[in-house]
Design an enzyme around this catalytic site. Structure first.
Site, PDB file in Angstrom:
ATOM      1  CE1 TYR A   2       0.863  -9.756 -20.053  1.00  0.00           C
ATOM      2  CE2 TYR A   2       2.053 -11.636 -19.380  1.00  0.00           C
ATOM      3  CZ  TYR A   2       0.835 -10.642 -19.393  1.00  0.00           C
ATOM      4  OH  TYR A   2      -0.239 -11.523 -18.754  1.00  0.00           O
ATOM      5  CD  GLU A  52      -4.778 -15.815 -18.565  1.00  0.00           C
ATOM      6  OE1 GLU A  52      -4.564 -16.662 -18.919  1.00  0.00           O
ATOM      7  OE2 GLU A  52      -3.810 -14.931 -18.271  1.00  0.00           O
ATOM      8  CD1 TRP A  62       0.948 -14.087 -22.082  1.00  0.00           C
ATOM      9  CD2 TRP A  62      -1.217 -14.392 -22.430  1.00  0.00           C
ATOM     10  NE1 TRP A  62       0.552 -12.926 -22.052  1.00  0.00           N
ATOM     11  CE2 TRP A  62      -0.885 -12.716 -22.370  1.00  0.00           C
ATOM     12  CE3 TRP A  62      -2.520 -14.533 -22.616  1.00  0.00           C
ATOM     13  CZ2 TRP A  62      -1.592 -12.074 -22.115  1.00  0.00           C
ATOM     14  CZ3 TRP A  62      -3.506 -13.855 -22.496  1.00  0.00           C
ATOM     15  CH2 TRP A  62      -3.125 -12.191 -22.535  1.00  0.00           C
TER      16      TRP A  62
END
Length: 211
Positions: free
Chosen positions: A29, A51, A59
């Site tokens: 990522y 988010e 995350w």
């Protein structure tokens, strides 16, 4: 191994921002997505929703569930999500593959409806969100870990959050908005000596901002 400047060096010899650690999914990522400019309305909507789901979590937790989220929310096509009703909310609350938080699920449905309105007004979500790109003169002169720590929210992310809330969006606080801006390339927050900073910056220079 972590360095004081916030960089870690992987087995491939490349220096990366410390936060991606040694998890292969997280490194991928960091390397291939984070900070690269995005002009797709679907991807922008997906990210601001995820988010919101991240609030109170890491995350990486959301990233590991991202494909499940995509399946549950019809690829985050906000035109489809806007049509969700109470039966869909109950379906999602029963889906162990996502974060089963009623408030966040209902916020995603609400925000899909607000996204439809916003796209109609601005021409696209991309045209709207890219209005909030941070001017270069407002960026830190040198981006190290200490400088990045000061950027949990910024004047521009506060402006974006305030404007979205005025339009009826929820789960879009200024910290959430800045994380969204970082990920979607509205800023380049790869640290100075990160092996991917220059590559991301080149993509940002070449990116045609949506009108």
């Amino acid at each position: 191994m972590s360095a004081p400047d916030g960089l870690i060096t992987g087995a491939d010899g490349l220096a990366r921002c410390w936060w991606c650690g040694d998890d292969a999914l997280y490194r991928g990522y960091h390397d291939r997505e984070w900070g690269r400019p995005v002009g797709s309305d679907i991807r922008l909507f997906e990210k601001i929703c995820l988010e919101g789901f991240q609030s109170g979590l890491s995350w990486l937790t959301i990233l590991r569930k991202r494909e499940n989220f995509r399946a549950a929310f019809y690829g985050f096509d906000f035109r489809k999500v806007a049509a969700f009703g109470e039966a869909d909310v109950e379906r999602l609350l029963g889906d162990a593959g996502i974060v089963r938080h009623r408030g966040k699920i209902e916020a995603t449905v609400n925000n899909a409806n607000r996204a439809l309105e916003l796209a109609g007004e601005a021409g696209s979500l991309a045209a709207y969100f890219w209005r909030f790109e941070t001017p270069e003169e407002d960026r830190p002169g040198r981006l190290d870990r200490a400088a990045l720590a000061e950027l949990a929210q910024t004047d521009m992310s506060r402006s974006l959050s305030k404007d979205l809330k005025k339009r009826g969006w929820t789960f879009v606080g200024p910290t959430t908005c800045y994380a969204f801006m970082q990920a979607m390339g509205l800023v380049n927050d790869h640290l100075e000596a990160c092996a991917f900073r220059a590559e991301v910056e080149a993509e940002r220079r070449a990116f045609v901002r949506p009108a």
